[in-house]
Design a protein around this motif. Structure first.
Motif, PDB file in Angstrom:
ATOM      1  N   GLY A  69       0.813  -1.207   0.000  1.00 32.96           N
ATOM      2  CA  GLY A  69       0.000   0.000   0.000  1.00 32.96           C
ATOM      3  C   GLY A  69       0.849   1.260   0.000  1.00 32.96           C
ATOM      4  O   GLY A  69       1.907   1.318   0.632  1.00 32.96           O
ATOM      5  N   GLU A  70       0.352   2.286  -0.686  1.00 30.40           N
ATOM      6  CA  GLU A  70       1.081   3.557  -0.766  1.00 30.40           C
ATOM      7  C   GLU A  70       1.039   4.355   0.534  1.00 30.40           C
ATOM      8  O   GLU A  70       1.755   5.339   0.657  1.00 30.40           O
ATOM      9  N   LYS A  71       0.219   3.949   1.507  1.00 35.14           N
ATOM     10  CA  LYS A  71       0.263   4.637   2.798  1.00 35.14           C
ATOM     11  C   LYS A  71       1.667   4.571   3.380  1.00 35.14           C
ATOM     12  O   LYS A  71       2.178   5.538   3.937  1.00 35.14           O
ATOM     13  N   ASP A  72       2.292   3.412   3.251  1.00 34.52           N
ATOM     14  CA  ASP A  72       3.683   3.244   3.686  1.00 34.52           C
ATOM     15  C   ASP A  72       4.597   3.458   2.483  1.00 34.52           C
ATOM     16  O   ASP A  72       5.326   2.555   2.064  1.00 34.52           O
ATOM     17  N   PHE A  73       4.577   4.674   1.958  1.00 34.39           N
ATOM     18  CA  PHE A  73       5.243   4.959   0.687  1.00 34.39           C
ATOM     19  C   PHE A  73       6.758   4.832   0.792  1.00 34.39           C
ATOM     20  O   PHE A  73       7.409   4.307  -0.110  1.00 34.39           O
ATOM     21  N   ARG A 110       4.067  14.723  -0.024  1.00 36.72           N
ATOM     22  CA  ARG A 110       4.153  15.294   1.320  1.00 36.72           C
ATOM     23  C   ARG A 110       3.918  14.173   2.329  1.00 36.72           C
ATOM     24  O   ARG A 110       2.920  13.454   2.255  1.00 36.72           O
ATOM     25  N   PHE A 111       4.840  14.035   3.273  1.00 27.92           N
ATOM     26  CA  PHE A 111       4.808  12.957   4.257  1.00 27.92           C
ATOM     27  C   PHE A 111       4.558  13.532   5.650  1.00 27.92           C
ATOM     28  O   PHE A 111       5.035  14.607   5.977  1.00 27.92           O
ATOM     29  N   VAL A 112       3.854  12.765   6.471  1.00 30.86           N
ATOM     30  CA  VAL A 112       3.575  13.185   7.840  1.00 30.86           C
ATOM     31  C   VAL A 112       3.646  11.981   8.778  1.00 30.86           C
ATOM     32  O   VAL A 112       3.290  10.856   8.405  1.00 30.86           O
ATOM     33  N   ALA A 113       4.128  12.243   9.982  1.00 33.21           N
ATOM     34  CA  ALA A 113       3.990  11.314  11.100  1.00 33.21           C
ATOM     35  C   ALA A 113       3.630  12.152  12.311  1.00 33.21           C
ATOM     36  O   ALA A 113       4.300  13.150  12.614  1.00 33.21           O
ATOM     37  N   ALA A 114       2.554  11.779  13.000  1.00 34.70           N
ATOM     38  CA  ALA A 114       2.101  12.542  14.152  1.00 34.70           C
ATOM     39  C   ALA A 114       1.440  11.601  15.149  1.00 34.70           C
ATOM     40  O   ALA A 114       0.882  10.568  14.782  1.00 34.70           O
ATOM     41  N   ARG A 115       1.513  11.982  16.408  1.00 32.85           N
ATOM     42  CA  ARG A 115       0.982  11.137  17.480  1.00 32.85           C
ATOM     43  C   ARG A 115      -0.281  11.738  18.083  1.00 32.85           C
ATOM     44  O   ARG A 115      -0.379  12.946  18.285  1.00 32.85           O
ATOM     45  N   ASP A 161     -14.014   9.776   6.179  1.00 36.97           N
ATOM     46  CA  ASP A 161     -13.563  11.090   6.648  1.00 36.97           C
ATOM     47  C   ASP A 161     -12.108  11.380   6.274  1.00 36.97           C
ATOM     48  O   ASP A 161     -11.553  12.389   6.686  1.00 36.97           O
ATOM     49  N   GLY A 162     -11.480  10.498   5.495  1.00 33.78           N
ATOM     50  CA  GLY A 162     -10.139  10.756   4.986  1.00 33.78           C
ATOM     51  C   GLY A 162      -9.011  10.063   5.724  1.00 33.78           C
ATOM     52  O   GLY A 162      -7.893   9.967   5.206  1.00 33.78           O
ATOM     53  N   LEU A 163      -9.258   9.550   6.927  1.00 30.20           N
ATOM     54  CA  LEU A 163      -8.198   8.894   7.685  1.00 30.20           C
ATOM     55  C   LEU A 163      -7.714   7.657   6.942  1.00 30.20           C
ATOM     56  O   LEU A 163      -8.500   6.809   6.523  1.00 30.20           O
ATOM     57  N   ALA A 164      -6.392   7.562   6.778  1.00 28.07           N
ATOM     58  CA  ALA A 164      -5.819   6.390   6.121  1.00 28.07           C
ATOM     59  C   ALA A 164      -6.056   5.153   6.977  1.00 28.07           C
ATOM     60  O   ALA A 164      -5.861   5.175   8.195  1.00 28.07           O
ATOM     61  N   LYS A 165      -6.488   4.067   6.338  1.00 26.61           N
ATOM     62  CA  LYS A 165      -6.706   2.811   7.050  1.00 26.61           C
ATOM     63  C   LYS A 165      -5.381   2.321   7.631  1.00 26.61           C
ATOM     64  O   LYS A 165      -4.350   2.323   6.964  1.00 26.61           O
ATOM     65  N   SER A 166      -5.414   1.917   8.885  1.00 31.13           N
ATOM     66  CA  SER A 166      -4.213   1.430   9.557  1.00 31.13           C
ATOM     67  C   SER A 166      -4.620   0.490  10.675  1.00 31.13           C
ATOM     68  O   SER A 166      -5.649   0.703  11.335  1.00 31.13           O
ATOM     69  N   SER A 167      -3.816  -0.539  10.899  1.00 27.39           N
ATOM     70  CA  SER A 167      -4.081  -1.459  12.010  1.00 27.39           C
ATOM     71  C   SER A 167      -4.026  -0.738  13.350  1.00 27.39           C
ATOM     72  O   SER A 167      -4.654  -1.172  14.325  1.00 27.39           O
ATOM     73  N   ILE A 173       0.858   7.677  10.368  1.00 30.06           N
ATOM     74  CA  ILE A 173       1.585   8.220   9.214  1.00 30.06           C
ATOM     75  C   ILE A 173       0.646   8.327   8.034  1.00 30.06           C
ATOM     76  O   ILE A 173      -0.387   7.647   7.960  1.00 30.06           O
ATOM     77  N   ASP A 174       1.009   9.212   7.107  1.00 28.99           N
ATOM     78  CA  ASP A 174       0.227   9.372   5.872  1.00 28.99           C
ATOM     79  C   ASP A 174       1.104  10.096   4.858  1.00 28.99           C
ATOM     80  O   ASP A 174       2.175  10.613   5.191  1.00 28.99           O
ATOM     81  N   ASN A 175       0.658  10.133   3.630  1.00 30.79           N
ATOM     82  CA  ASN A 175       1.321  10.922   2.603  1.00 30.79           C
ATOM     83  C   ASN A 175       0.364  11.185   1.467  1.00 30.79           C
ATOM     84  O   ASN A 175      -0.610  10.426   1.271  1.00 30.79           O
ATOM     85  N   VAL A 176       0.588  12.279   0.749  1.00 32.63           N
ATOM     86  CA  VAL A 176      -0.240  12.638  -0.397  1.00 32.63           C
ATOM     87  C   VAL A 176       0.639  13.162  -1.521  1.00 32.63           C
ATOM     88  O   VAL A 176       1.746  13.653  -1.286  1.00 32.63           O
ATOM     89  N   GLN A 177       0.117  13.063  -2.718  1.00 34.37           N
ATOM     90  CA  GLN A 177       0.776  13.675  -3.871  1.00 34.37           C
ATOM     91  C   GLN A 177       0.561  15.186  -3.797  1.00 34.37           C
ATOM     92  O   GLN A 177      -0.517  15.656  -3.433  1.00 34.37           O
TER      93      GLN A 177
END
Length: 251
Positions: free
Chosen positions: A145-149, A234-239, A178-184, A246-250
């Motif tokens: 998956g591109e979430k973990d680009f 654009r990459f992000v990691a936030a708690r 609502d836009g949140l990337a699917k993640s375990s 984590i997420d990223n977008v073109q």
């Protein structure tokens, strides 16, 4: 009927009986609809589909994160069967690391940026276990998956650098409404945190600069590890609380 195989030797014996293309989806379990999309793509384009479930200790720089990683075997098995997965490879640590991790695969450039800068040793663990899995499964196609680009890019580079005979197939990030990337890890969010979490995607999608996105997230109570533009992404990691997203977008 999905067969469950526990050791490399058991898997090799089964693999020798298979014919045609093999689509492989490596996971750590706690499957969700993002993983399901990988399985669907693999099923659509291959004669045989293999899913691996292995929570890999060597990629966790935080033992608390490893201990809290969700385990949902019955749900995972049900999803595999619903998507006509031929085999699940579910090894133990001693099977995957008979050398107790004396040997590892390292990349010394891109892996030091973004998540690598905040999680020492993480990508060594990822690349090492993925190479082991590729050698055991011998797939023709592997789906990520591109979430973990960043992870996907590093694995693609490893495949090319070591002349591995398979194709890495990227699959677009699957998102909640609502836009949140699917993640375990999403299941570990409290109800209040879950309501706030989609702000990550909104901030990185709508902000003109990475700095602006980071400011928005900080203002909303996120603890931001990074918001960074690399190339055209654009990459992000936030708690939120004790959950790191984590997420990223073109861009």
């Amino acid at each position: 009927m999905t067969v469950v195989l526990r050791s490399p030797q058991e898997f090799h014996a089964w693999r020798k009986q298979q014919k045609g293309s093999v689509g492989f989806v490596p996971t750590m379990g706690a499957l969700h609809s993002g993983h399901e999309e990988l399985l669907k793509q693999a099923r659509k384009n291959n004669d045989v589909v293999v899913l691996s479930i292995f929570v890999n200790p060597t990629q966790f720089n935080d033992t608390n994160d490893l201990d809290k990683y969700p385990k949902t075997w019955e749900q995972d098995l049900a999803m595999a069967e619903a998507n006509n997965v031929d085999a699940i490879f579910c090894p133990r640590y001693d099977d995957m690391y008979p050398d107790n991790y004396r040997y590892k695969v390292s990349e010394n450039s891109y892996s030091n940026l973004l998540d690598g800068a905040h999680r020492p040793g993480h990508f060594d663990g990822v690349l090492s276990v993925v190479m082991k899995l590729f050698n055991i499964v011998a797939p023709t196609h592997a789906y990520f998956g591109e979430k973990d680009f960043q992870q996907m890019t590093l694995i693609q580079g490893m495949v090319e650098s070591f002349f591995m005979d398979l194709q890495i197939v990227p699959v677009a990030t699957v998102r909640e409404e609502d836009g949140l990337a699917k993640s375990s890890r999403n299941v570990r969010l409290t109800s209040a945190e879950r309501l706030k979490a989609p702000a990550i995607y909104k901030a990185i999608s709508e902000s003109k600069t990475a700095e602006e996105a980071a400011e928005k997230l900080n203002a909303q109570g996120f603890i931001v590890d990074y918001v960074t533009d690399v190339g055209t992404r654009r990459f992000v990691a936030a708690r939120l609380g004790d959950v790191r997203l984590i997420d990223n977008v073109q861009i």
